[in-house]
Enzyme design. Sequence first.
Site, mmCIF file in Angstrom:
data_model
loop_
_atom_site.group_PDB
_atom_site.id
_atom_site.type_symbol
_atom_site.label_atom_id
_atom_site.label_comp_id
_atom_site.label_asym_id
_atom_site.label_seq_id
_atom_site.Cartn_x
_atom_site.Cartn_y
_atom_site.Cartn_z
ATOM 1 N N CYS A 180 4.261 1.024 0.090
ATOM 2 C CA CYS A 180 3.884 0.005 1.063
ATOM 3 C C CYS A 180 5.137 -0.421 1.829
ATOM 4 O O CYS A 180 6.099 -0.903 1.221
ATOM 5 C CB CYS A 180 3.290 -1.187 0.319
ATOM 6 N N ASN A 181 5.111 -0.234 3.130
ATOM 7 C CA ASN A 181 6.257 -0.627 3.956
ATOM 8 C C ASN A 181 6.430 -2.151 3.989
ATOM 9 O O ASN A 181 7.546 -2.664 3.943
ATOM 10 C CB ASN A 181 6.054 -0.149 5.399
ATOM 11 N N CYS A 191 3.111 2.201 8.216
ATOM 12 C CA CYS A 191 2.231 1.528 7.261
ATOM 13 C C CYS A 191 1.503 2.664 6.562
ATOM 14 O O CYS A 191 0.996 3.574 7.232
ATOM 15 C CB CYS A 191 1.242 0.625 7.996
ATOM 16 N N THR A 192 1.469 2.612 5.235
ATOM 17 C CA THR A 192 0.916 3.764 4.509
ATOM 18 C C THR A 192 -0.591 3.926 4.714
ATOM 19 O O THR A 192 -1.151 4.970 4.395
ATOM 20 C CB THR A 192 1.236 3.651 3.003
HETATM 21 N N1 DGL Z 1 -0.063 -0.280 3.262
HETATM 22 C C1 DGL Z 1 0.774 -1.373 3.581
HETATM 23 C C2 DGL Z 1 2.044 -0.912 4.309
HETATM 24 O O1 DGL Z 1 2.478 0.217 4.178
HETATM 25 C C3 DGL Z 1 0.235 -2.613 4.223
HETATM 26 C C4 DGL Z 1 -1.195 -2.940 4.233
HETATM 27 C C5 DGL Z 1 -1.468 -4.433 4.164
HETATM 28 O O2 DGL Z 1 -1.325 -5.121 5.182
HETATM 29 O O3 DGL Z 1 -1.789 -4.878 3.074
HETATM 30 O O4 DGL Z 1 2.666 -1.661 5.002
#
Ligand code: DGL
Length: 273
Positions: A80-81, A194-195
């Site tokens: 998660c970024n 964002c993943t």
């Molecule tokens: N998948 C997450 C990322 O890589 C963020 C998703 C979320 O907002 O929860 O940032």
Amino acid sequence: MSDSGNPSTGSVLVFDSGMGGLTIAREIMALAPGLAVDYAADSGFFPYGDKSDAALTARLPAVARALVEQARPDVFVIACNTASTLALEAVRDVLDIPVVGTVPAIKPAAGQSETGVIGLLATPGTVRRAYTARLIAEFAKKTKVIMHGSVELVQLAEEQASGQAVALEAFRKAQRPLFEADGGDQIDTVVLACTHFPLIRGELAATVPHPVSFVDSGEAIARQTLRVMPVQTLSPGAQGGRVFLTSAPEGQPRLIEVCRRFGFSDTQLCSVT
Ligand code: DGL
């Protein structure tokens, strides 16, 4: 043996707020089929992208510790970024195993751009982070980086992945601000920072105003995971395939179904205190 010289055994816990980390898990499994991979989603705190820094800074070490105590992996991957750009060090501080973070692929994108203008699609949290600004200052000195943070795209990715019918127009509208910004018509490379977004790469590609390449960090994270895997793995018998949720599984049928499609089907609740 993997290309890093470490054996492809041991166990990994791949963690995200929701379904996005599955895009990282699938890269790890593709690179090292011998690894036992489990998945964890902080369903009780999803989404992360619009949460305050203070709320996430308090949440992340606690959830990481609870998950690692329950799953006992050899390596913890923050897929998660939004979380990694804020709390990678704070999570490392509370765990005694290697922790791999996921951060925007700005370096490769800047390296491959021919126009010198790249786009960065992320959550609002990742867009405003000092960490992201540092990556740009270090790796994209001569590149113009146009950023757009969208909570909506995360929701659209979860809907699309779980089989709901989402109109293409929704993707067009959600990414439009990137291309309408000053210089946006020059963007030739877009970082999926964002993943969740690799889940909707096809929809994003179909609705860009002009052709661009998309770049994400999935493969690099998979390689890094193998690199840090202890040679003497702690759990050589681990099977993988488990899913840990931080809210009642009965309330998460969509998430459970998508996890199952990616190979994670043994669902367990992890209570975070
Ligand atoms: N998948 C997450 C990322 O890589 C963020 C998703 C979320 O907002 O929860 O940032």
